[in-house]
Structure formats: C-alpha cells, structure tokens
Design a protein around this motif. Structure first.
Motif, PDB file in Angstrom:
ATOM      1  N   ILE A  46       0.836  -1.203   0.000  1.00  0.00           N
ATOM      2  CA  ILE A  46       0.000   0.000   0.000  1.00  0.00           C
ATOM      3  C   ILE A  46       0.869   1.249   0.000  1.00  0.00           C
ATOM      4  CG2 ILE A  46      -1.619   1.350   1.393  1.00  0.00           C
ATOM      5  CD1 ILE A  46      -2.860  -1.378   2.241  1.00  0.00           C
ATOM      6  N   ALA A  47       1.902   1.264   0.848  1.00  0.00           N
ATOM      7  CA  ALA A  47       2.806   2.418   0.895  1.00  0.00           C
ATOM      8  C   ALA A  47       3.501   2.615  -0.450  1.00  0.00           C
ATOM      9  CB  ALA A  47       3.836   2.240   2.012  1.00  0.00           C
ATOM     10  N   ASN A  48       3.921   1.525  -1.100  1.00  0.00           N
ATOM     11  CA  ASN A  48       4.543   1.623  -2.425  1.00  0.00           C
ATOM     12  C   ASN A  48       3.564   2.149  -3.460  1.00  0.00           C
ATOM     13  OD1 ASN A  48       7.002   0.702  -1.529  1.00  0.00           O
ATOM     14  ND2 ASN A  48       6.667  -1.400  -2.176  1.00  0.00           N
ATOM     15  N   ALA A  74      -0.228   6.152   3.916  1.00  0.00           N
ATOM     16  CA  ALA A  74       0.392   5.034   4.623  1.00  0.00           C
ATOM     17  C   ALA A  74       1.670   5.547   5.264  1.00  0.00           C
ATOM     18  CB  ALA A  74       0.686   3.891   3.657  1.00  0.00           C
ATOM     19  N   GLU A  75       1.770   5.409   6.579  1.00  0.00           N
ATOM     20  CA  GLU A  75       2.939   5.902   7.317  1.00  0.00           C
ATOM     21  C   GLU A  75       3.305   4.910   8.405  1.00  0.00           C
ATOM     22  OE1 GLU A  75       4.628   8.703   6.705  1.00  0.00           O
ATOM     23  OE2 GLU A  75       3.246   9.513   5.208  1.00  0.00           O
ATOM     24  N   VAL A  76       4.568   4.923   8.798  1.00  0.00           N
ATOM     25  CA  VAL A  76       5.020   4.148   9.948  1.00  0.00           C
ATOM     26  C   VAL A  76       5.335   5.151  11.050  1.00  0.00           C
ATOM     27  CG1 VAL A  76       6.802   2.608  10.839  1.00  0.00           C
ATOM     28  CG2 VAL A  76       5.978   2.317   8.513  1.00  0.00           C
ATOM     29  N   PRO A  86       2.807   0.344  11.596  1.00  0.00           N
ATOM     30  CA  PRO A  86       2.360   0.764  10.264  1.00  0.00           C
ATOM     31  C   PRO A  86       0.887   1.178  10.314  1.00  0.00           C
ATOM     32  CG  PRO A  86       2.497  -1.631  10.374  1.00  0.00           C
ATOM     33  CD  PRO A  86       2.954  -1.107  11.698  1.00  0.00           C
ATOM     34  N   LEU A  87       0.595   2.370   9.826  1.00  0.00           N
ATOM     35  CA  LEU A  87      -0.768   2.901   9.819  1.00  0.00           C
ATOM     36  C   LEU A  87      -1.192   3.226   8.394  1.00  0.00           C
ATOM     37  CD1 LEU A  87      -0.515   5.550  12.718  1.00  0.00           C
ATOM     38  CD2 LEU A  87      -1.382   3.207  12.881  1.00  0.00           C
ATOM     39  N   VAL A  88      -2.482   3.068   8.119  1.00  0.00           N
ATOM     40  CA  VAL A  88      -3.053   3.546   6.865  1.00  0.00           C
ATOM     41  C   VAL A  88      -4.098   4.606   7.200  1.00  0.00           C
ATOM     42  CG1 VAL A  88      -2.617   1.506   5.454  1.00  0.00           C
ATOM     43  CG2 VAL A  88      -4.688   1.604   6.825  1.00  0.00           C
ATOM     44  N   ARG A  89      -4.129   5.646   6.372  1.00  0.00           N
ATOM     45  CA  ARG A  89      -5.142   6.697   6.534  1.00  0.00           C
ATOM     46  C   ARG A  89      -6.311   6.346   5.622  1.00  0.00           C
ATOM     47  NH1 ARG A  89      -2.548  11.908   5.461  1.00  0.00           N
ATOM     48  NH2 ARG A  89      -2.969  11.368   3.307  1.00  0.00           N
ATOM     49  N   ILE A  90      -7.507   6.382   6.180  1.00  0.00           N
ATOM     50  CA  ILE A  90      -8.712   5.940   5.483  1.00  0.00           C
ATOM     51  C   ILE A  90      -9.721   7.074   5.491  1.00  0.00           C
ATOM     52  CG2 ILE A  90     -10.577   4.229   5.479  1.00  0.00           C
ATOM     53  CD1 ILE A  90      -8.623   2.397   7.056  1.00  0.00           C
ATOM     54  N   GLY A 128     -14.405  12.422   8.636  1.00  0.00           N
ATOM     55  CA  GLY A 128     -14.547  11.190   7.882  1.00  0.00           C
ATOM     56  C   GLY A 128     -13.219  10.543   7.536  1.00  0.00           C
ATOM     57  N   GLU A 129     -12.104  11.192   7.855  1.00  0.00           N
ATOM     58  CA  GLU A 129     -10.788  10.627   7.585  1.00  0.00           C
ATOM     59  C   GLU A 129     -10.151  10.234   8.909  1.00  0.00           C
ATOM     60  OE1 GLU A 129      -7.734  11.544   4.179  1.00  0.00           O
ATOM     61  OE2 GLU A 129      -7.645  13.104   5.702  1.00  0.00           O
ATOM     62  N   PHE A 130      -9.502   9.053   8.933  1.00  0.00           N
ATOM     63  CA  PHE A 130      -8.947   8.541  10.182  1.00  0.00           C
ATOM     64  C   PHE A 130      -7.791   7.592   9.875  1.00  0.00           C
ATOM     65  CE2 PHE A 130     -12.561   6.087   8.743  1.00  0.00           C
ATOM     66  CZ  PHE A 130     -12.078   4.790   8.712  1.00  0.00           C
ATOM     67  N   TRP A 131      -7.003   7.283  10.915  1.00  0.00           N
ATOM     68  CA  TRP A 131      -5.887   6.349  10.801  1.00  0.00           C
ATOM     69  C   TRP A 131      -6.279   5.017  11.438  1.00  0.00           C
ATOM     70  CZ3 TRP A 131      -1.581   7.350   8.034  1.00  0.00           C
ATOM     71  CH2 TRP A 131      -1.321   8.685   7.710  1.00  0.00           C
ATOM     72  N   MET A 132      -5.676   3.927  10.935  1.00  0.00           N
ATOM     73  CA  MET A 132      -5.932   2.595  11.464  1.00  0.00           C
ATOM     74  C   MET A 132      -4.656   1.776  11.304  1.00  0.00           C
ATOM     75  SD  MET A 132      -8.834  -0.094  10.105  1.00  0.00           S
ATOM     76  CE  MET A 132     -10.259   0.601  10.909  1.00  0.00           C
ATOM     77  N   ASN A 133      -4.326   0.932  12.301  1.00  0.00           N
ATOM     78  CA  ASN A 133      -3.142   0.081  12.135  1.00  0.00           C
ATOM     79  C   ASN A 133      -3.479  -1.084  11.206  1.00  0.00           C
ATOM     80  OD1 ASN A 133      -4.161  -2.182  13.623  1.00  0.00           O
ATOM     81  ND2 ASN A 133      -3.490  -1.248  15.538  1.00  0.00           N
TER      82      ASN A 133
END
Length: 165
Positions: A46-48, A74-76, A86-90, A128-133
C-alpha cells in the motif's frame, strides 16, 4: 474521461471497475479472507502504491458495512519504546462524523500519546478521515483494491506480478 456522462455515475459497484474506468490501470483486489502474508507485507504494498502514484482503496467500531472507503495515506510511526506501527489513513467518501473509526488510532484514541515527539499525523477533525493500524485494517475490512498504473508497480525496475485477483 467521461464514459457514461459524468463521474457521479461511478457510485456503487466495485472500486476496481472505477479504477479501470478512471485511470486505465490494472486493479488488483486483495481478499483478506484468503490473505496469508504478513500484515506488514500488505502495508508495504500500500505504501509503495502511494509512492508510485497508484491508487489504493462494517458496521463495527464506527465503520459502515458494505461501503467503499478510500485509502489516502500510509505511514510508519514510532512509539516511545521504539515499536514501529504501520498505519493507513482511510477516508469515508461521505465524510460523516458518525461514520468514523472509533478504535485504536482513531481521532480520539489514546494511542497517539504513546508516540515520540515530532509526529504530525494526528488531527482530530471528525471529517470522515482517520488512521488505522494494519492489524485492525485486515480485521475490520474484507478487501482492498490497488490500481497499478505501470507494470513496475513499486518503481524498483522490475515488473511486478499480480498475485491476487
């Protein structure tokens, strides 16, 4: 590109169809029910995808069941103890405050206080935007779709096979 009149008709259906129509790229759907690789391997993909210009995409814990969310980052991050997360922003495309993740790494989560100084990812905007591991992402979502615009998906000089469909 306006194949069917306007972009507003790209609603409902499968995100992979929308990616194909809007970009001409090859969309790959990864079904979490049959996904056997380590969650960090999916995070790296995802980060790539974000790094190469690719696009990535339940009624539980504030999430809406059978709803297509968008991945926007996508950030660590690093905790005080050195643990890397590792987190993704959704993003919920409808952006409703009541339909936002309420678990770990949500806008009001205490997890943010465990990070080293200098982290600027956390914003309590209720937009409506948030981070999730990654562990929760795989647990609470059924699949994700990544659109590859080139055969060299992660820009490492080698064509990448599509292992999932």
């Amino acid at each position: 590109m306006r194949l069917h009149g306007s972009y507003s008709v790209v609603e409902g259906g499968w995100p992979s169809d929308a990616y194909l129509s809007l970009t001409g790229g090859v969309a790959e759907t990864i079904d979490f029910a049959t996904y056997n690789d380590h969650p960090y391997d999916l995070f790296r993909r995802i980060a790539n995808a974000f790094g190469s210009g690719g696009l990535a995409d339940e009624d539980n814990m504030g999430l809406v069941r059978a709803h297509a969310y968008s991945l926007t980052g996508a950030e660590v991050v690093m905790r005080h103890d050195g643990e890397m997360i590792p987190l993704v922003r959704i993003r919920n495309p409808h952006g409703h405050q009541s339909e936002e993740w309420h678990g770990k790494w949500s806008d009001r989560s205490d997890e943010w206080s465990t990070l080293q100084m200098g982290n600027n990812l956390h914003h309590d905007n209720e937009d409506g935007e948030f981070w999730m591991n990654m562990d929760d992402f795989i647990r609470y979502f059924d699949q994700t779709t990544i659109c590859s615009l080139t055969p060299d998906f992660d820009i490492d000089g080698r064509s990448d096979p599509l292992r999932h469909s």
